[in-house]
Each structure stands twice: as structure tokens, then as C-alpha cells.
Scaffold this active site. Sequence first.
Site, PDB file in Angstrom:
ATOM      1  CB  SER A   1       2.339   5.543   3.620  1.00  0.00           C
ATOM      2  OG  SER A   1       3.515   4.762   3.623  1.00  0.00           O
TER       3      SER A   1
ATOM      4  CG  HIS B   1      -0.248  -0.120   2.517  1.00  0.00           C
ATOM      5  ND1 HIS B   1      -0.201  -1.294   3.219  1.00  0.00           N
ATOM      6  CD2 HIS B   1       0.452   0.784   3.239  1.00  0.00           C
ATOM      7  CE1 HIS B   1       0.491  -1.121   4.325  1.00  0.00           C
ATOM      8  NE2 HIS B   1       0.894   0.134   4.361  1.00  0.00           N
TER       9      HIS B   1
ATOM     10  CG  HIS C   1      21.749  -7.261  29.104  1.00  0.00           C
ATOM     11  ND1 HIS C   1      22.455  -7.672  30.212  1.00  0.00           N
ATOM     12  CD2 HIS C   1      22.047  -5.949  28.949  1.00  0.00           C
ATOM     13  CE1 HIS C   1      23.142  -6.670  30.704  1.00  0.00           C
ATOM     14  NE2 HIS C   1      22.918  -5.611  29.954  1.00  0.00           N
TER      15      HIS C   1
ATOM     16  CB  SER D   1      23.423  -2.571  25.271  1.00  0.00           C
ATOM     17  OG  SER D   1      23.318  -1.167  25.216  1.00  0.00           O
TER      18      SER D   1
END
Length: 890
Positions: free
Chosen positions: A433, A431, A573, A575
Site C-alpha cells: 500500500s 501486502h 483510567h 490519559s
Amino acid sequence: MAGLQELGDPLEEGALGAVEPHSSCLAGNRLNLDVYTEGCHLFLKLFEARRDEVEQVEFLRLSCNETSITSALTKIPTLKGLKSLVLKGGHTRDEFGASQRGLLASLPQRFRELSCLTHLDLSFNTFVALPPCITELANLSCLLVCHNSLQQLPENFGQLTKLTFFSAMKNQLTGLPQSIGELVALQRLDLSENALESLPEDIGNLLSCTELDLSGNLLSGIPNSLAHLQSLQQLHLHSNLLVTVPASLARLPNLSRLDLQNNKLRSVPPEIQSFPFVHLRGNPLGEPEVPLQPDGSHSEKLPKLFLEAGKDSFTVTPEGCRVSLACGVQFCFPRGAASTSVTIHFQKCSPDPHWLKLKHHDILLSEVLELQPHRIDFKAAVQIGMPYASPQRLHDREIIIRTFSGQSWNDLGTRVKGKGKKRLACCSVPHFSWFVVVSRLVENERKVPEEGALLFSTVDPNIKVTFPPGVTKETRTVKLQVLPVSAEELQEITDDPETVAGPLLCLSQNATVDFLQPVKIQLPLPPGVTGLTLDRSRIHLLHGDWNAQNWDDITDQVVLEFTHLYVLFEVTHFSWYWLWYTTKTYIGGLAMEVYKRLRMYHVNFIALQRKKDPEQVLLQCVPKHKVDPVLKKLHDRYRGPEPSDMVEMFEGEQFFAGFECGISIDADRPDCIDGRISFNFFSHLKNVKEVYITSELDRKANSVKGQVSFYRGGIPENIPEEVTKRRKGPDSHWLATLPIKLPKLKSQANEQPTIQNGFSLPPLNLGNAETGYLTQSNLLSIAGRIGADWQSIGINLGLSYQQIQQIKYNNREDLSSQILNMLFSWAQRNEKNSDCIDKLINAMKASDRQDIADEITAIIVLGKQKYRESIRRVGLDQESSTEDSAIAMV
């Protein structure tokens, strides 16, 4: 201010450091410091001077726009009796007047010790994941994380069983965990303005919920389990992509408001539609759904369409076609992509830096291409090719097309076609935009299953991430980006020949939970350093948050293994990670300084005309936050010239090479405010450049041709010889001289524009004598009736989203001026169009303003009657002449 006595005195006297233990500025159990400058600093002083009393505080508010908030966080867990904690950003504003996000992107794990905490507000910060310590606050009943960047909620979010109110408005949530249904005490849930595409069935277990706000998402459907929410009173589902709603919602006994506006509903169950509290405006109700046409053979050649300059639309039929625009943009509509004939409108927009959010290392390579109708659903993907300015370096960067979904910018799968200046960035879209071409750091992606995986960088293959078996239970996606840092660049910034650093590594994942087992990272040692000769006391491993607001030395928190060429360490984790080798003992501030220099800075060009000599123009290149001070300083001597075209955007020296053919300032531009022109681009530039454009020609009769001169650093490659003819000294600086052109001065019209509420209204009449006129007075009357619907009317008139936002920004807090600006700017552009009045009537009807449409029709009918009467009076009406002849014959 409750809880503070005489707090203003030490602040006014600048005596923050003079707070003594006998000071009486702390009283009671409330400490609200977010309204004071350096409130976090004051909190630290109070904690040091009167710790016993501060630890008794139960209600605490601090501003997260202060750098000392990080230090304040370390003290908060000692306030064991804390019941309410507000750590919000938004207390400062940027140069556009918008509230700035706070500096918080994480919380210390010790926050889980706040066992008495019932109210926590972390709004207007930069969280991309909810800190794990929050789900361990067992007594939490109210949690606000509005205006952050959360992408997911943790799987154990359901542990907060005492939560009664949760708001995550204005984030980037794409889904909800199944455990959301375990929040049995939840009464109000606000998830508006996110990117939710679906809801889990477990949301129907929120039996205490009275208000549920899911507006402004990407929902195409909702689960039937919502009918189990017997306590629900208000359900907000407006501004989604709903194509159906379950009839079972009609069985909710306490429902008093059901907002289904601005969706894709073609029909609604009659049980729901009959309720007076159901709002359905903005849906295509009753319109038939177009069936999918069989796809033809793609091997057949598609018709080709070439649009000349000045055209802003074209028509696509079910047969498909290939379209080439004069600006270089190309389209391929496969056969059957459009089920009926569709008119596609397009325009190029200057990128608004407040709207188009770029990451720290992104480079803008094109203007914004807007395609309408927005969100039109094609039956097959449409191919788009966009030309772009080639960046200087390609090894560590890649070209992507970024699209705006109405809420956020997302990257599309992009490939590059062509060579040299004929390169196109190509992608497939379902679509239309807004689209823009961006250069970003190369992003390597890998799906990590339970069996583990290996991820390495294509920019630097020496950087590897090893995921062992059992690292995760569910497959998750991991992304890796690398920013190389040359030793010469680093030494130039730090002025320290003994400081070297490796590449900057960014790791991210789509999950919000840590890995079940440590992940091993391999980084190359900095240039000139080997594992056999290094001094371990000089090695520093730095960790940065998602927005690189600060850098922490984590060398002592991980186990570093050294080989001859690499260092290896384990984390759970992701970062930013950065390896340094230096004699400095504390390098967090030094790393921050280097990182800021590695960022792409947003710079503005401003062009001003000397008042006493209009042929002399000053062109300055300044950082964006210095534009207003510079304009204020030069206001007495200069004024703004006529509007100009947008200049293509380049990075660094390539930007200036783009001036080789000259800058033509010869067209209206919508972002020229009060005569000020701004050319926006992104670069490493930090210094101010002044250039003068002079000529002996009389601008009243001719356009002025002059030149632009500016200094820059080392001579780049592939710069035309004529650009580098002039050099200054033996150093690497060079002076480039390029042409520029200003238009001839426009003659002043005899008729002066009308001034209405401080807004200049051009004299105009819409229509013609035969069809009837809408005069300026008529338009003023219509404007007075529009009210808050002006944005919807503007969109239906064909104004772009960016133009609407520009009008709102230019006329802040003045609704009348916003309406006048929208209506008269459209009228002025469409004054010569024969169907402009029909467009205005249809726009009013499409905006549900039939009353205004009827008023316009009445004005036109009256105008036609007056016109016919005047024709009859002079005997020129054919019908009248026939009647007179018949009477004479009788």
C-alpha cells in the site's frame, strides 16, 4: 429557527453579555444555538439569566467547535426533561476546506442523570472511547457517534435495550462486544468505514434489525448467524475483504438489497447469485485461486536486482529476489512469496498533510512510498528497507514505518539497520500500500494479566506504573510514552524562573473500560524539588484529554504521596499526566501554552518570482494557515516560478542542514497549483523567513544559481562549517547561506492549448499512423461519457490514490474538470508509449465500462482503415501491389 425569537439582534450588536432576564430570545422547549457564533457562550448567559426556563428545554443543539463547550457541559445535566441533545463538531473548516472535529473527548459522569434523553448526537468530535455515562441512559433510542476515533465499544453496550438506531460510521472500531446481540429493539445499525476484521456470532440476535451497513471494513468473512435476521431488508458489505458468503443469506425473507461489491469473492453460492438485488461488481469472480507453492530453502542466496534511475517497476518471480532502487529503497522477496510472476510498480509521493495524519509529537522523516498492486497478498512476508533523514534527538524517540490501510495509518514493527546516512528503517509486510518513515516518542508496551504487572519508561526509568493483582479480568495491553521537558525550555516559554515541571506522561490501553482496582503511578519530582523541602501549595498535578485540548488541575481529586524524589498517586483510567511546581494558582492556560510550544508545527515554504525581475525569487517559510494570506498580499508583485522537486523533510535545524547541497528546482511536481510551490516539513519553527535568490544569468539560456539565507536559533551539532561561517552578534542566532538553482525558462510552444470548461488541454495524439490515432477531439468525446466512474478508471490507468485525491481537491464540485484533468494528465504522460491505447481500453474494461472500450476500439479500427486506404492510393501497399501484378498477368 424554532424556539428562538429575535435571537439575531443581540448577536449582531455584539451584546452577548447583555442578555437580561426579561429578554425574549428564549421561547418554547427548543434551543438551537449551533448555527450562531458563540452559541455556547449565549447558552451560559441564558442559563444564568433565566435558569428556570432553560431547565425546561427538551431539545438542545450546541456547537462543539467552541472553547466554551466545556463550561456548557457542566450545566446540561440540570435539564432533567431533556429529550434530544446534539453536541456536534464540524461547524468550522480548516484551510483545506474540510470540516474540523469538535473539542469533545469525554462527557461528565453527571450526564447519566438525563433519564428522559432519547436522542444523542456526538458526531464529528474526538472521542476514542464511549463515555461510561452513555450506557446508563436507559431510555436512549437513537445514538450517533459518527466521525470520531472510537477503537472499541464498551462490554456493557448491550444495556441500551431501547436503542433503535446506532451509527458509528467513520471511526476506528476493530471489533464488537458480545453484548451487541442484546440490543433487541435495534432497527438500523451503521458501522461502515471502520476497521472491523470479524463479527461476533451474537450479531445474529438483532431480530428487529432492518438495515445493517458494514461496508468499508476489513471483514474476510461473516457469521452464519446473520441468517437469523428475519427482518433484515438491506445488507451492505461492499469494500471489504470477503472471500466467501454463507448461502444461508438466501433464506432471509425480506432482503431487498445485498451489496457485495469490491470484495475478493471468486465464487458466490448460486442461491444468492440468482437474486436480482445482489450487487457483485468489483469481485474476481471465476478467477482461479493460485495454490501456495512450497517454500524453498531460505539459506540459498536470492538473485539481486539493481534498478537505475528512471525505472518505476520491476518483476518478481516465485524464485524470489533482492531489489535495490536508485532512491535507496530495498526489498527482499523470499522464495515462494509470489506464486506467479508479478510486476511491482513504485513511486515516491509528496505527503499531503490533509491525508497523512501525524500526532502532535511525530516527525516526518521521508516521502511516501507507494507500492502497487495494492493489497496483493504474498505467501510469505516481504522485507522493506526505507532510507530516512536522521532526527536530531534519538534518546526519547524511535523510528517506525507507518502504512495506510485505505482507511487509517497504522504503525508497523520496525528495526533500524546501518549507520550514518546509510540507515534504513526495515519492516515486514504481507501486502503493499503506502509507507512512510516517522519518528515518534518512544512507546513502551506491556500486557497486563489478572495477576498484575509493572510498566516503566525506558526514556525515564523513574516513571513507573504498578498494576496490582485483580486489576483486570481479561489481559489488556497498556502503552506508555514520555516527553521530557527541560527546565531551560520551560522557563523560556513561561518567563517565570520559579516554575518547573516534570516530564509529560501519556498512558493508553486497548480496553475501553476502567480498571477494577486503582493503578499506582510514580512520577519524579520536578528538577530542584525534593520531598523534604517542597511547598505542597505549589504542587499541581494536571490531567489532559487524549488530544491535549485542555489541562485540568486534579491535585485535589487524588491523594499525593511524596518521597524524597518521587510523587505517587492512583487512578482508574488513563490519559495525559503532568506534574508542575509553581507559584501560579491557576495554570491550565499556562500548561496549554507550553504544550503548544512543545508540539511539532507544520510549516510551508512558498517560492515566488518577482514579476518585474524574473531573476529575483522570494522564498518564505510560514505556518500553513498563513500561506494563503501571504500569497494574496504578495500577488501584485510576485508570481509563482516553475515547479520543483520535493525537498527531503527534517526537524528543526537538521532540516536546514539538508540544504547544504542546495535545492534543485528542475522537475515537474504534481502539487504545484497556480504556480505556487510548497515545501512541507514539521518543526518547532514559528517565525517567518524571507530569502532572495538572485543572479545575472539569463534564464532563457541557462539555469540560475543563487543562494538561500535565513536566520535560526542556537547552532546545532554536526552542522557543516561552511553553513555557519556568518554570525550576527554575540547572541545565539546565526545566519546560514546555502546554494539554490532554478531551471532555465522553457520556450513557449507555438500551438496553444485548448481551453475546455476552464481546464487547459494540451494538444496531443495517442497512438501512431499505423495503429490508429486517438486525437484530442476523440479524448474529449470519451471524457464526456465517463461520468462518476472516473476515479475507478484513473486507478486502473495507474494513477495513485494521492493523485486522485489531489485532482478531486483541485476541482472541487466540478465533475467535468475532474474527468478532464484525470484523462488528459494521464494521456500527456503516456503519449509516447506504444501500448497506451491498449492500456486505456483495458482500464475501461476493468472499470466495467465496456461501452467506452468498444467506442475506442471502433475509433482505432476506423483509423487503421483510413491509413490502409491512403497507402493503397499512393501504391505503397504490398498486398495491393501483388493484386495489381496478378491482374496484369491475366
